[in-house]
Motif scaffolding. Sequence first.
Motif, PDB file in Angstrom:
ATOM      1  N   HIS A  67       0.694  -1.351  -0.168  1.00 49.67           N
ATOM      2  CA  HIS A  67      -0.349  -0.179  -0.044  1.00 49.67           C
ATOM      3  C   HIS A  67       0.965   1.898   0.220  1.00 49.67           C
ATOM      4  CE1 HIS A  67      -3.549  -2.949   0.895  1.00 49.67           C
ATOM      5  NE2 HIS A  67      -2.708  -3.062   1.478  1.00 49.67           N
ATOM      6  N   ALA A  68       1.273   1.281  -1.105  1.00 42.58           N
ATOM      7  CA  ALA A  68       2.110   3.333  -1.051  1.00 42.58           C
ATOM      8  C   ALA A  68       2.633   3.222  -2.403  1.00 42.58           C
ATOM      9  CB  ALA A  68       3.787   2.550  -0.918  1.00 42.58           C
ATOM     10  N   ARG A  69       2.866   4.485  -2.864  1.00 49.60           N
ATOM     11  CA  ARG A  69       2.634   4.824  -4.260  1.00 49.60           C
ATOM     12  C   ARG A  69       3.965   6.307  -3.728  1.00 49.60           C
ATOM     13  NH1 ARG A  69      -1.560   9.248  -5.017  1.00 49.60           N
ATOM     14  NH2 ARG A  69      -3.105   9.646  -3.389  1.00 49.60           N
ATOM     15  N   GLY A  70       4.772   6.700  -5.037  1.00 50.17           N
ATOM     16  CA  GLY A  70       5.507   7.327  -4.732  1.00 50.17           C
ATOM     17  C   GLY A  70       4.988   9.508  -4.739  1.00 50.17           C
ATOM     18  N   PHE A  71       5.867   9.918  -4.547  1.00 48.08           N
ATOM     19  CA  PHE A  71       6.385  10.961  -4.848  1.00 48.08           C
ATOM     20  C   PHE A  71       7.696  12.092  -5.185  1.00 48.08           C
ATOM     21  CE2 PHE A  71       6.556  15.497  -2.239  1.00 48.08           C
ATOM     22  CZ  PHE A  71       5.437  16.027  -3.337  1.00 48.08           C
ATOM     23  N   VAL A  72       7.432  12.332  -5.824  1.00 52.70           N
ATOM     24  CA  VAL A  72       9.245  12.611  -7.081  1.00 52.70           C
ATOM     25  C   VAL A  72       9.375  13.887  -6.849  1.00 52.70           C
ATOM     26  CG1 VAL A  72      10.642  11.956  -9.178  1.00 52.70           C
ATOM     27  CG2 VAL A  72       9.206  10.111  -8.172  1.00 52.70           C
ATOM     28  N   CYS A  73       9.868  14.536  -6.438  1.00 46.95           N
ATOM     29  CA  CYS A  73       9.967  16.085  -6.751  1.00 46.95           C
ATOM     30  C   CYS A  73      11.410  17.032  -5.805  1.00 46.95           C
ATOM     31  CB  CYS A  73       9.518  16.603  -5.551  1.00 46.95           C
ATOM     32  SG  CYS A  73       8.752  18.469  -5.898  1.00 46.95           S
ATOM     33  N   ASP A  74      12.127  17.296  -6.593  1.00 47.14           N
ATOM     34  CA  ASP A  74      13.115  17.907  -5.876  1.00 47.14           C
ATOM     35  C   ASP A  74      12.746  19.436  -5.293  1.00 47.14           C
ATOM     36  OD1 ASP A  74      15.784  18.558  -5.733  1.00 47.14           O
ATOM     37  OD2 ASP A  74      16.023  18.800  -7.703  1.00 47.14           O
ATOM     38  N   LEU A  75      13.338  18.833  -3.960  1.00 50.72           N
ATOM     39  CA  LEU A  75      12.912  19.938  -3.109  1.00 50.72           C
ATOM     40  C   LEU A  75      13.513  21.278  -3.083  1.00 50.72           C
ATOM     41  CD1 LEU A  75      11.834  17.855  -0.056  1.00 50.72           C
ATOM     42  CD2 LEU A  75      10.612  18.281  -1.427  1.00 50.72           C
ATOM     43  N   LEU A  76      14.500  20.807  -3.154  1.00 54.93           N
ATOM     44  CA  LEU A  76      15.912  22.310  -3.939  1.00 54.93           C
ATOM     45  C   LEU A  76      15.243  23.179  -4.841  1.00 54.93           C
ATOM     46  CD1 LEU A  76      18.948  20.605  -3.421  1.00 54.93           C
ATOM     47  CD2 LEU A  76      18.245  22.895  -2.244  1.00 54.93           C
ATOM     48  N   ASP A  77      14.332  22.843  -5.742  1.00 59.03           N
ATOM     49  CA  ASP A  77      13.640  22.880  -6.735  1.00 59.03           C
ATOM     50  C   ASP A  77      12.016  24.358  -6.223  1.00 59.03           C
ATOM     51  OD1 ASP A  77      12.402  24.615  -9.233  1.00 59.03           O
ATOM     52  OD2 ASP A  77      12.151  22.603  -9.859  1.00 59.03           O
ATOM     53  N   VAL A  78      11.692  24.280  -5.154  1.00 58.12           N
ATOM     54  CA  VAL A  78      10.524  25.570  -4.371  1.00 58.12           C
ATOM     55  C   VAL A  78       8.724  25.564  -5.455  1.00 58.12           C
ATOM     56  CG1 VAL A  78      10.084  26.624  -2.257  1.00 58.12           C
ATOM     57  CG2 VAL A  78      12.087  26.128  -2.502  1.00 58.12           C
ATOM     58  N   ASN A  79       9.980  25.772  -6.457  1.00 62.24           N
ATOM     59  CA  ASN A  79       8.539  26.498  -7.648  1.00 62.24           C
ATOM     60  C   ASN A  79       8.001  24.672  -8.371  1.00 62.24           C
ATOM     61  OD1 ASN A  79       9.071  29.293  -7.365  1.00 62.24           O
ATOM     62  ND2 ASN A  79      10.572  28.838  -8.514  1.00 62.24           N
ATOM     63  N   SER A  80       8.255  23.688  -7.757  1.00 64.82           N
ATOM     64  CA  SER A  80       8.254  22.362  -9.080  1.00 64.82           C
ATOM     65  C   SER A  80       7.238  21.515  -7.714  1.00 64.82           C
ATOM     66  CB  SER A  80       9.048  21.320  -8.334  1.00 64.82           C
ATOM     67  OG  SER A  80      10.145  21.039  -7.766  1.00 64.82           O
ATOM     68  N   ILE A  81       7.168  22.138  -6.433  1.00 69.79           N
ATOM     69  CA  ILE A  81       6.591  21.729  -5.003  1.00 69.79           C
ATOM     70  C   ILE A  81       5.085  21.204  -5.702  1.00 69.79           C
ATOM     71  CG2 ILE A  81       5.997  21.422  -2.604  1.00 69.79           C
ATOM     72  CD1 ILE A  81       8.895  22.141  -2.360  1.00 69.79           C
ATOM     73  N   ALA A  82       4.373  22.579  -5.528  1.00 77.98           N
ATOM     74  CA  ALA A  82       3.075  22.999  -6.145  1.00 77.98           C
ATOM     75  C   ALA A  82       2.579  22.299  -6.975  1.00 77.98           C
ATOM     76  CB  ALA A  82       2.884  23.996  -6.426  1.00 77.98           C
ATOM     77  N   GLY A  83       3.590  21.340  -7.913  1.00 79.00           N
ATOM     78  CA  GLY A  83       2.838  21.009  -9.023  1.00 79.00           C
ATOM     79  C   GLY A  83       2.534  19.481  -8.819  1.00 79.00           C
ATOM     80  N   VAL A 131       4.551  22.181   3.415  1.00 81.02           N
ATOM     81  CA  VAL A 131       3.501  22.296   4.065  1.00 81.02           C
ATOM     82  C   VAL A 131       2.589  22.726   3.972  1.00 81.02           C
ATOM     83  CG1 VAL A 131       2.152  22.876   6.648  1.00 81.02           C
ATOM     84  CG2 VAL A 131       4.515  21.209   6.033  1.00 81.02           C
ATOM     85  N   ARG A 132       2.426  24.236   3.318  1.00 84.76           N
ATOM     86  CA  ARG A 132       1.150  25.145   2.617  1.00 84.76           C
ATOM     87  C   ARG A 132       0.216  24.290   1.311  1.00 84.76           C
ATOM     88  NH1 ARG A 132       0.577  29.776  -1.690  1.00 84.76           N
ATOM     89  NH2 ARG A 132       2.761  28.866  -2.505  1.00 84.76           N
ATOM     90  N   GLN A 133       1.525  23.651   1.205  1.00 83.61           N
ATOM     91  CA  GLN A 133       0.297  22.877  -0.586  1.00 83.61           C
ATOM     92  C   GLN A 133      -0.573  21.843  -0.061  1.00 83.61           C
ATOM     93  OE1 GLN A 133       0.540  23.696  -3.113  1.00 83.61           O
ATOM     94  NE2 GLN A 133       1.904  25.578  -3.324  1.00 83.61           N
ATOM     95  N   LEU A 134       0.406  21.017   0.963  1.00 80.75           N
ATOM     96  CA  LEU A 134      -0.668  19.780   1.306  1.00 80.75           C
ATOM     97  C   LEU A 134      -1.554  20.341   2.644  1.00 80.75           C
ATOM     98  CD1 LEU A 134       2.214  17.542   2.669  1.00 80.75           C
ATOM     99  CD2 LEU A 134       0.647  17.377   0.993  1.00 80.75           C
ATOM    100  N   LEU A 135      -1.482  22.005   3.303  1.00 77.35           N
ATOM    101  CA  LEU A 135      -2.788  21.937   4.385  1.00 77.35           C
ATOM    102  C   LEU A 135      -4.141  21.961   4.310  1.00 77.35           C
ATOM    103  CD1 LEU A 135      -1.244  25.489   6.140  1.00 77.35           C
ATOM    104  CD2 LEU A 135      -2.422  23.234   7.270  1.00 77.35           C
ATOM    105  N   PRO A 136      -4.680  21.991   2.660  1.00 79.02           N
ATOM    106  CA  PRO A 136      -5.915  22.025   2.745  1.00 79.02           C
ATOM    107  C   PRO A 136      -6.734  20.260   2.928  1.00 79.02           C
ATOM    108  CG  PRO A 136      -5.129  23.050   0.896  1.00 79.02           C
ATOM    109  CD  PRO A 136      -4.030  22.348   1.486  1.00 79.02           C
ATOM    110  N   ALA A 137      -5.092  19.840   2.559  1.00 79.98           N
ATOM    111  CA  ALA A 137      -5.889  17.711   2.584  1.00 79.98           C
ATOM    112  C   ALA A 137      -5.428  17.824   4.061  1.00 79.98           C
ATOM    113  CB  ALA A 137      -4.301  16.830   2.005  1.00 79.98           C
ATOM    114  N   LEU A 138      -4.759  18.339   4.843  1.00 72.92           N
ATOM    115  CA  LEU A 138      -4.202  18.347   6.095  1.00 72.92           C
ATOM    116  C   LEU A 138      -5.546  18.831   7.100  1.00 72.92           C
ATOM    117  CD1 LEU A 138      -0.872  19.595   5.495  1.00 72.92           C
ATOM    118  CD2 LEU A 138      -1.682  16.413   7.283  1.00 72.92           C
ATOM    119  N   ARG A 139      -5.727  20.055   7.037  1.00 77.05           N
ATOM    120  CA  ARG A 139      -7.140  20.329   7.673  1.00 77.05           C
ATOM    121  C   ARG A 139      -8.506  19.477   6.845  1.00 77.05           C
ATOM    122  NH1 ARG A 139      -6.067  26.832   4.898  1.00 77.05           N
ATOM    123  NH2 ARG A 139      -5.102  26.948   6.458  1.00 77.05           N
TER     124      ARG A 139
END
Length: 252
Positions: A67-83, A131-139
């Motif tokens: 029961h797993a899936r991935g989240f591939v993202c270069d966190l140093l590229d902050v502008n890519s996190i939202a997508g 966190v900013r991008q995840l907050l709606p789902a977390l709330r």
Amino acid sequence: MLPAALTTMGGCDPYSGNMSERKIALITGGTRGIGAAIAAELASTHELIIGGTNACRVEKAVANYPHARGFVCDLLDVNSIAGAVAELGLERLDVAVLSAGTAARGNIAEVEPEVWTRTLTLNVTSVAETVRQLLPALRAAKGQVIAINSGSGYNSKAGNAVYSASKFALRALTDALREEERGRVRVSSIHPGRVDTDMQVQIQKEAGHGYEPTDHVAPESVAKAVRAVVDTSAEATIENLEIRPVVKTPTA
């Protein structure tokens, strides 16, 4: 290249079967060290979203769990996190464990600006944006944010200004987030001491110290601390938790 949202191993729909009965936990830095240990700890009770920069390593980590899936993202590229977050299609998220990070050492007189920028970006700015991008789902889930900080989030010393500055800032971030989201999202900060990881081996080597794994906290012990936070009943929160090695040794 794999997309930001990977299916479970075998190409199964990650929401099939009993997946809807499971809570969902996203773990950044989930392919190695502390993050990998946290994934293993939570796998029995949660659908995992395992984060990492390298798609192949993420795919390998995902394949360890049904029961797993991935989240591939270069966190140093902050502008890519939202997508990358948008591709996950999350309506709710029960747990976000922010474990990705980097260490840097050096006296202030010697550290180049790009080292400061890289360390603060990965350890602070990318956390804030994730966190900013995840907050709606977390709330929506009345979920939890669990930041993996460090003992360096409380103390600094010669040669450790860059790393400590980033971890002090991460503690400030989680303290503020806790108050801003109180009653909607629970926020916890975990502060391990020296943990037996590849990063710690490199830190001690650069400092000229010997290395004995048993003098360090096992990643699995940090994962157990995360489990304690996750399992805290809904009317309570563990706001800050410190976990230290029993043995005191010279440290970097």
